[in-house]
Every structure is written in C-alpha cells, then in structure tokens.
Design an enzyme around this catalytic site. Structure first.
Site, short mmCIF file in Angstrom:
data_model
loop_
_atom_site.label_atom_id
_atom_site.label_comp_id
_atom_site.label_asym_id
_atom_site.label_seq_id
_atom_site.Cartn_x
_atom_site.Cartn_y
_atom_site.Cartn_z
N GLU A 273 25.18 11.85 114.13
CA GLU A 273 25.79 11.41 112.67
C GLU A 273 25.34 12.33 111.79
O GLU A 273 24.73 12.02 110.60
CB GLU A 273 24.72 9.99 112.46
CG GLU A 273 25.02 8.86 113.47
CD GLU A 273 24.43 7.55 113.14
OE1 GLU A 273 25.17 6.44 113.41
OE2 GLU A 273 23.12 7.46 112.79
N ASP A 352 24.52 0.02 119.13
CA ASP A 352 23.57 0.30 118.08
C ASP A 352 22.90 -1.11 117.75
O ASP A 352 23.21 -1.37 116.41
CB ASP A 352 24.31 1.04 116.95
CG ASP A 352 23.17 1.41 116.02
OD1 ASP A 352 21.95 1.47 116.31
OD2 ASP A 352 23.51 1.80 114.62
N GLU A 380 18.29 -4.76 111.30
CA GLU A 380 19.57 -4.24 110.76
C GLU A 380 20.68 -5.12 110.78
O GLU A 380 21.44 -5.37 109.96
CB GLU A 380 19.38 -3.01 111.13
CG GLU A 380 21.28 -2.23 110.64
CD GLU A 380 20.99 -0.81 110.90
OE1 GLU A 380 20.28 -0.14 111.86
OE2 GLU A 380 22.19 -0.09 110.82
#
Lengths: 663, 663
Positions: A273, A352, A380
């Site tokens: 990333e 993820d 998240e």
C-alpha cells in the site's frame, strides 16, 4: 485511575485476595508489582500481605512463590493448586508469578474454596502482542489513530509521548497483563515522516513508554520504515544487501538497546500500500527481513515482517488478478529463507479483516518459517466500535482451523510459532475502547493468545464477571445472562445485516463505515463481488476461477472447490452463483440475503432491549454510553438492511418470499 | 506578470492599438487605467497616446472619448464607430470607456480598417459577478478553495489577504474587465469561523483587495454568515426581526462602507447544507434577506440571497421528497416580499451544476423578485479542470431558454435582472484555471453576462484569437481551427462519457471526481437514478411522479410531462423508463448509453490528437500542461465508459448491438 473505566480490573475483583492473607516469596521488579497489587487490595479490603525472606513465615491463605524449582513452564508459566486450605501459585519466572496472580483474580472466591490438584499453565505463544496504529503527528486523513475508534492515542499527544500522563499507559499495561498480553508496538505500521524519527532522535520517548509498561512484563516494539537509512541516515539507498545500509541498521539498533535493553524488535510493513520495501532494489522480502533480523539478533530482538503485500492498484476490469492469492504467491516461495528471529506476520484471512473470510492459505504452507497470525481488535470493518460485535467466536474459529484438513494436523493456534498479534482497539477514551463492550474483544484476544483452543464463550463469561462484578448486585444471574446475551451472538448478528455469505466489502470507501454495495466494486483495491442481474460472487475455484482454492492443502482445496461442498458462509468468497442457487441451508441465495438482513436488524433491536433492561445493574456512565451506541447501531443496521435488500431486489428482480418492505 | 500566463490579454493583443495614435478625452481613475493600458501598448509597439485637455488636439487613429453627451447607455455602455479613417469609442461613464477600449482590443486590426456605423453596446445585466468559494483558513476537508481546481486562493494566503502580492489580484481584475465582469465576492459562501471575521475586525483586508480591483471597475462583495450577530457580536440571537440584531447589522455595514465606499454588498447562503438562517427563528427567507437589504440600502449595496435551499438529510427510501422541487417550493410563495435591493440568487438548474439539467422552474416564476442566475465556472461536476469541458453552449442554452414557452416570453438572460453570477474557476495557478483551456469558461461567462443572447461559438473564436494570437504563427487558420475543434464540442463529449440522458450524479461522493454509478444512490442528498434491472430514471411527472414537471409554465410542463415529448437529453431527469424505451433519436436507452460512452472516449482521443498536432504553434508550457491533462482525461473517460457500461450491462443483461468490449 480517576475518570477512567476500570474495565476488567475493578477494585471489587480484588476483594477475594484483599480480604485474605497472602505470602509472597521471591524478589525482583515484577515480584514488586505483584506485591503492590496484593498490598493495595489488602489496604482496601482489610487483608494482609507479607514477603517471605527466609524461614519462619506466618500463616497464609495464598502463597505466591517465585521458585527456581518450579515446573519447567518457562518464564511466563505457573502452577496453581489448592490443598489443605491454602492456595499456591508457583512460577519460575517473575512474569509467571504475575500471570498467576491474575489467574487467582479471575477465579475470585472460587480460588479459596475446596481442593485443586496442581494445574500447569503456560502460554501457547511466546509473543502475545498488540499493534497500535497510532500516529505521533495527527494524520490529515487517518487522524491520530489509523482505524482508531476510541479517541486519540494512549501513547502520543500533542506530537510527543504523553510525559506525565504515562500513568495511563501503566494502567493500560496492567489491564494487558491481566489478560496475558506481553508486547506492544507503539506506532502505526504506516510510518510517516514524524514517526520515522522514533527510531533514532526520538527513541527516548519510546523508552519512556517502555518504562511505564515494564512493571507489567510488557516489552515495546517499534514500527519502522524500510527507508529509514535514507530518510534518517542520509544514505542514497535502502538496499538490504548494501553494507552501509546494514551497518546503519546495526548502529541504529545498538542505540535502541542502549536505552531499552528489553526492546522487543521491529514491525515492518514493506512494499505494501505504498510503503517502501526491498522490491525497489530487486531484493526479496526475506532479504529485507533478514537484514533487520541480523541487526536485532545480538540483543535477542525480533523483526515482525508483515505479509500484507498485494497490488492495490489493480484494474477492476482484470479478472485474472486475485488479491486473495497475493500473500501466498509472494511468500510461499521464500519459505526457509527467513532468519530464526524474523517472523512473518500474516493476517488471519487473505483479504483484510472482513466480517467473514476463510483462513489465509499461507498459514500452514510455510513450515520453515516462523509465522505470527494477526487479527484486528479495532473494528474497522465490524462496526467501528459503534456496533456491538464481539469477535471471540471468529478468532476462535480461525485459531482452531486445521490447515492440513482432518483432525490430526496442527491448528492455526499451534502454527503461530511467531506469536499472535491484534491491531489494538484502544485509545484515550475513558472507556478505553469507545464502546465499553468492545473491551471484551481486547480481553478475549489476550486470553486466546495465551490459550488459542480456549472456548471463547467461557472467556466471555470471565470477562463479564470481572468487568460487571455481578455478585455485587442482587441480580447477578440476570446481569450476567443479559450482558452475555448482548455479546455472545453479536458477530453473527453483524454478519447478518452486512455483506452476505463471505463476499465481503460493500462498505463506504475510505472510512469503511456503513454500507455501499458497489463502493469497492469498480475500485483498484481488488475487492469485488461481481453482482449482475443473474448472480453474485467471485469464482476462486481452480477449475474455472482464479485458482485461489488450490492454495489450500488438498482436503480443504476440495471442500472449497465446489459450490456443493463449500460452507454456505464462504460460498460467495469462492464461487459465483445465481440468485436462485440453493444453499446447504435449503434457502436460495437471494432469500438468504433478504432473511438474514431482516433477522440481523431484529437481533440488534432485541439486544438493545436486553441492554435497556439492565439499567440499574450497570454503572450509569457505562450503561449510558452503550445505550447511545445502540441507537446508532440500530440506525446503521437498518441502513445496511435496506441498502443491501434494495440493491439485490432491484438487480435480481426476485421478490421477498415473505413480502416484507424492500425499497 | 512574470511567470503568470497572460490568458486573453497577451501583449500581442495590444499591437493594433500600440502601433497607432490614440487620443483620450476625459479624466478620472478609470480613464487613467485606460490611458495606462494604451501607453503601455504604445511603449511596446511604438505608437503614441495623448490626453486631450482642450481644443487643438493632434491627429489620431483612435479616439477614446468620455463624453457626457454620449448616448444614454448607462455608466458601462459605450458606442463604437469608424469613419473617415478614425475609430471612435464614446462613453458617458469611465467604466464604459474601459469596456470600449477592450472592445477595440478584441477587434484587433479589424478596428482600424473600413467604415463602421455607430454601434451601441451596453451590458444586459448590471451585475456580472464571480463568486469565489475561497477560504481564508485552509479547510481540513475542502481545502483552501472549496471546489477549486486551480491551486490556492488568489486573494488569501497564509491565513490573510495576500499583502504585496495583490499585484496578481490587479492583473486578475484586468482580465475580468476585459471580458466584462464587474463584481467579485471574495470568500466562500460556506462561511467558517475565520472568514466570518472579514465582516468586522478584518474588513481592512477586504478593503485592500477592493483597492486592487477598483482600477478595473470591479466592486467587491463579501459572503457573510447569517449568525454573525451571535458569532461576532455576542448577541444571543440572529433573529432578523430583532431590533438589536438589525442594529448590529446596520452598524457593521456602516463600518464596511467607511473603508470600502463602493462595496457591492453581501452574499448569503442561509438554511442550506448546514449554514444558519432565519428558519431557526420561525422567519422567512424574505425576512432574512430584507434585514440585510435594509442595512445595505443607505449605501446602495445589494444582498444576494442564495435560493439553494433543500433537505440534504433526505431519506433515500422516501420517494415523495424531490430535491428538484425544493427551491421553487421554498421561494415562489415569497414572491413580492423581497426588498428592491435584495436579489434572489438561483442556480441555473434545480439540482447542482450537473452536466445536464433543465432550467430551474423558479426562473420566470417570481415576477415580483429580482433574480440573479448562478452558473458554475469551476468544473466541480464537469471534469474538475483536468478534463476539457467548455461550458459556453450549456450556459447559452440556459440563458436563451424562455420559461413561458413559445418565442415571445422573456429569456432567462432577460429575466436575470439581479445579474449573472458564476462560481469562479480561478486560483493562484500560473495558468489561472489549472487547465489552460478552462480559461475559455471564465471568458465566455463574462461575455455572456454582458450579452446573454450572444452566440457562444463566436465568443469562443474571440477567446482563441486573443489568447493564442494565431496571426503571429505562420499557420493561423490551422491553429485557430485546432483549438476550436478541441473546445467547441467538449461539453457534449463530456456528457457522452458521464451520466446519461440528464440523470446526473454517478460521481464519487465527496470530491465528485470520477465515476461511481451508485455513489449517491443510497445517500441523504436527494440525488438518485433508481436504476433497476428493468429501467432507470426519476419520475418527476405530475401524473405519476413527484410533480416537479408541473412547476413549469404550461407549455413546458406539457413538454416535460410525457416521455414522448420530453427532449432525449432530459428524459431520465423527468421519467423512469425501461432500458428498451426508444428515444426520439430512434435508439433504445440502453444502446444510447453504450454508444455515447464509446463515442465520448473516442472523441477525447481525437481531441488529444488534434492538440498534439498543435505543438510548435502554442506556447510550450501551455501546450505541455494541456497535454498532461489530456492523458488524465482519456484515462478518466475510459474509466467512466467502462464503469457505466459494465454497470448497465450487468444490470440490464442487454448486449451491446455492436458487440464491443464491456467488462
């Protein structure tokens, strides 16, 4: 601490010890911590504690015995027994004694009744770690804590370590020790400019945090940038095989150990990333990790090298690239090449931290490499601590999974020789985790890291009894059952009203809160559901799809390969099927979507009612905070339900069998 | 200015004047500006300029004559004539003389050849304004310029007015005057804390900007917060009927005029997207606007009250609420109640500057109210100055629209008695507008504001000849035709590859760049397309929809009411139809979607090639900047094409008649 929620260590939890007589044998800083804990409890509840420095000790109810002759349970293990009215904890290491003390706390009154044969306790994994994605300088987009939902950082405020406020950090260490955690990485794996300097000029601030955590047996780790030799050292390269680069890391590391002798090591997110890494120099991840391992090796440190490497600039039009394959494809060829003190840190699933993913096929596929398994306590993708979502059952399922198939092979928990790691869900919020019930995730993680095959529902009960001290109320059974009812099924409830059948995502891009079915559908992130008017799902079979299913050992590969054998909850992760496809449950996919989304919202409403009924039994501030969050959870769950159902109703044209309102 | 693109006033544009003899009659500050312009041109090109202070003037080619006896064309009008080898501009007001000078500049050599009968020029609207959505303090989300795509603010830097850099502001004023603009609002209509203070403590900074713009006949206006009496004055209310509140505004306004005697007035966004307004006190928008009008009236100032009022927290499930209706529903009942110096500022379409919208039904429906019509030069929804999108034809279509239906009724341009306003597309970028070709939007707006019925393609030619001075090159025809080809159809091209048939939106939420078909579909913003597997569009008919079509005068209401008579380009704005619905063009809706999206991308590629062929004829820096933007435009256009086509292919199941690649 004043104004801060006591979480699972309220004073009341120490009453059984505090009302009794304790003898402590042994010495050392952690023994002093043990003594201070008991002494404080006795001061509050009228008991007595003595330290035995020789023969002729007095009568006691509890013996905490640091003893070189104790069973070979390592530095952190302990034995527990009760005989002839006396409870005894023995440990060879100071940390073991501390963990033994907290074992007694957890048992409560039960620790002082009846007889108990010697029990041996030791952690399954040597490293039980929390990664804090905390920034020192507030990031303009990500805020102070990346994916943090509990206020600012516990460690950093106003651009530096929290000076006099490290008392809060010490209190945090105490909570962590009480659930078995022994390591903390104090900064974000995305290492920005300011945070890079923690390694060198600002290592003193890390040392201050280490000092605050050390009395509870917790070592600090540091996230570092692979580009540090360039960013900090002014070198023209960060090539891991360059002698100057290696020398720079050796020198920097030696300086770290000068001020933090028990420093745990480095955490690195490289070539991921946008973070720098060894690929820029044509080197492998093993080259990169081993360079840092070499620098740490003289001091007993470890490098945690994250396996979260994939193409985040994928073209959604390209169906041959499959992000789920990436970690396996990148790392399995490197098996056997990593140094002994290099740990490959693998996310538990291939994507993820979605609400449902299969276990990463990397785990079990690298027998010659020390793996750490990473889970995400910070919610998240699971409600961001505005929703109740107790993740214990999900983590337990992962840890008990046997990658080889069949009951004989090792479980994920056993394969995680490099440790278990969770991304922390804690901030400077008075309740630590924003949503008070999210404390249960932190606690459960610590306890599962200690014992990965533990029954998570038993751990939930432990947490409830410690945190809510139901016996203090006149209605302990109702309180305990109520909190249990709110939490026990909350992950499954969350799954019901969000992305169905393992397909994942469908969240708002960027902040990841709330539904957006197509939010990541035409994105470069490799996160697709491929829904059209006929069906949905990603074909990851070997026969007709991306071949991901073939990354598993044969037994699992066969299960996942066919829609007929693939578990329902992962069906859309592995297969593209029609809306009329009949699940193993007997329902069609589309009716399953409708039903689960109506059910999920109903379950939230039920949980909200149960919680409301506990008013008066729960601390008012805690009750109010949860009540407020439930309002948002219910609103959000309805939004999920209606968006998902409308999306699929509009797309499939199939009516709900029960004629419920779909917009 | 050094390092700043000269835009449509390159030195070369002054050659025809600069090589000749000019006589200027009259005096005053703007006459001084006229003189300085001519003198500078003569210094460069060898001509001569004199000021005539009495009889006995010398020979001249051009007479610029400030003359009280001139035709009654107001302060800004002028006459233009050429007789016996002399060109004459006469004006009664200084501003008229300045505009007459720029008229001569635009004509170039043609101004000095042949004969010309007296022509009378005067602006259609007294107010031709740019609203800058500039923040003084950089906003954490919106940046310094809200919806700005041309760097930072021209007016504000480092938290204050640009002190010594106001030279750039003066140069900006010169460009504006040259296209006919006479008013600028210097700050964002969303007035944040810092910007609120411009009205009081920081009015000196506004005065400095006014000083820099005054030599070019441009007055400044200020966006103010309706809550100013509370925020700045410490009052407990902002109720527009409260005597103290009215007194506070009167006092504040008098102080403004002390330092800016020609101050234009206030711009107010009230009760809109979270801004405060009169609703909080149970008062109407007329009450709010009239209070400010009363404060401004003694000094000749005007309040511009924005009509952009709608429910931005709508529930997407509620199909009875229609954002498109909101401005009409809110304001038409107030017709006749606004003070003479209160102007209701209406966006040209009912939604928010989409690539295609019908004309707002409010325009023409409030005969007793002075309306200003607002367009958006900054390309929020039209490519954000990374895409070429010349908006001249769109604005022209709006301004020529006759709300009453039929050819006799007044046009929008005629109805805009309160002026024409554009949201500025300018920043501190060296090319002023980021994309050099976006300068054409600013220029075209100014010229259309002066003459709303002008042919926009003629104005485009004007802009090209001024900006690129093709006659300097050996290939003036090729250069002019090339730039024209790149720009003339660019709005239609942009429409082709983005949201089809007037349905709008389909952009990424928040920043509004790039496609996301469902990005605003399940949002609270009132922005939906309602696509399902069978069809798409919003039914706004009276018979079966939201009734919006009925807000128009009968002739238009009838046209829009039926899918059979509704223009294709607005079909999905007014109707929900099946994918197989046959357009007036003869194509089905779905095939239209596929075809236009393939065409749009092909047109971008063609324009890119044309531009590439102009290398060597265009200033290299300007050519390079446009070239770079074209790469992004082509990439983005392909992304639009593929996302839109894939979305509708997956949803409708209809194959492209030409078998092209859809993902």
């Amino acid at each position: 601490m004043r104004g801060v929620d006591p979480a699972w260590l309220p004073d009341e939890a120490f009453r059984p010890i505090g009302t009794r007589r304790t003898l402590i044998r042994g010495s050392g800083p952690l023994v002093d911590t043990v003594h201070a804990e008991v002494a404080q409890a006795c001061a509050r509840f009228g008991g007595r504690v003595e330290r035995d420095t020789g023969p002729g000790a007095t009568a006691y109810d509890l013996l905490l015995d640091l003893n070189g002759d104790a069973d070979r349970l390592g530095d952190e293990g302990y034995t527990y027994a009760r005989r002839e009215g006396r409870t005894t904890v023995s440990a060879r290491g100071q940390a073991g004694l501390l963990y033994g003390l907290f074992h007694v706390v957890r048992l409560g009154e039960r620790a002082f009744h009846g007889e108990r044969q010697v029990e041996r306790h030791r952690p399954a994994a040597a490293l039980r770690m929390l990664d804090h994605w905390d920034n020192v300088a507030v990031h303009p987009v990500m805020g102070q804590v990346e994916r943090g939902y509990a206020g600012g950082s516990l460690f950093w405020a106003d651009g530096r370590a929290r000076g006099e406020l490290l008392g809060r950090v010490r209190a945090y260490g105490r909570l962590l020790a009480a659930c078995g955690i022994n390591a903390v990485a104090v900064n974000n794996v995305n290492v920005h400019e300011t945070e890079a300097e923690l390694l060198t000029d600002r290592i003193g601030e890390v040392a201050a945090i280490a000092d605050a955590l050390r009395p509870y047996g917790i070592r600090v780790h540091l996230s570092v940038t692979f580009a540090a030799p360039m960013v900090l050292g002014g070198l023209s390269t960060a090539d891991p095989l360059d002698e100057y680069v290696r020398g720079w890391w050796a020198e920097a590391t030696s300086r770290v150990y000068e001020v933090i002798p028990d420093f745990g090591g480095y955490v690195v997110k490289a070539d991921s990333e946008g973070q720098p890494g060894p690929f820029a120099y044509g080197r492998s991840h093993a080259d990169g990790a081993n360079m840092l391992a070499a620098a740490l090796e003289p001091y007993g440190g470890t490098v945690h090298w994250r396996a979260f490497v994939y193409d985040h600039r994928q073209d959604w039009r390209d169906r041959t690239t499959d992000r789920a394959r990436a970690a396996y494809d990148h790392f399995v060829p490197l098996d056997g090449q990593f140094a002994p003190n290099a740990v490959l840190q693998v996310k538990h699933g291939p994507m993820d931290f979605q609400v449902r993913e299969p276990v990463s096929p990397l785990i079990g596929a690298m027998p010659g490499t020390r793996l750490a398994v990473e889970v995400q306590a910070t919610q998240e993708y699971t409600g961001q601590q505005r929703h109740v979502c107790w993740l214990g059952p999900m983590w337990s399922k992962v840890l008990r999974f046997r990658p080889a198939g069949g009951p004989e092979g090792p479980s994920v928990g056993e394969l995680a020789r490099g440790g278990l790691v969770a991304v922390s869900n804690v901030g400077d919020d008075p309740f630590w985790t924003g949503h008070p019930l999210a404390q249960a995730n932190l606690y459960t993680f610590g306890r599962l890291a200690w014992q990965p095959d533990a029954n998570p529902y038993r751990l939930l009960g432990e947490w409830i009894r410690l945190t809510f001290t139901p016996e203090k109320t006149g209605e302990s059974a109702r309180l305990e059952a109520g909190v249990y009812a709110v939490l026990a099924g909350s992950w499954q409830t969350y799954e019901k009203y969000t992305a169905p059948l393992g397909v994942g995502w469908m969240v708002q891009p960027g902040h990841h809160y709330g539904p957006s079915v197509d939010g990541y559908e035409y994105s470069p992130w490799g996160t697709y559901h491929f829904a059209d008017r006929d069906g949905i799902g990603v074909d990851r079979s070997v026969a007709t799809g991306t071949g991901y299913a073939g990354q598993y050992a044969k037994a699992w590969a066969e299960v996942f390969e066919s829609p007929e054998t693939c578990p329902d909850e992962l069906l859309l992760f592995f297969h593209h099927v029609s809306y009329g496809h009949v699940l193993r449950s007997g329902k069609t996919v589309i009716q399953h979507i409708y039903d689960t989304h109506f059910e999920g919202v109903a379950e939230v409403a039920e949980a909200q009612e149960v919680w409301a009924s506990l008013a008066g039994l729960v601390d008012p501030a805690r009750h109010a905070r949860v009540t407020e969050r439930f309002e948002e959870q219910l609103r959000s769950a309805r939004e999920w339900r209606d968006q998902i159902n409308s999306y699929f109703s509009r797309k499939s044209g199939v009516a709900d069998a029960h004629g419920r309102r779909i917009y």
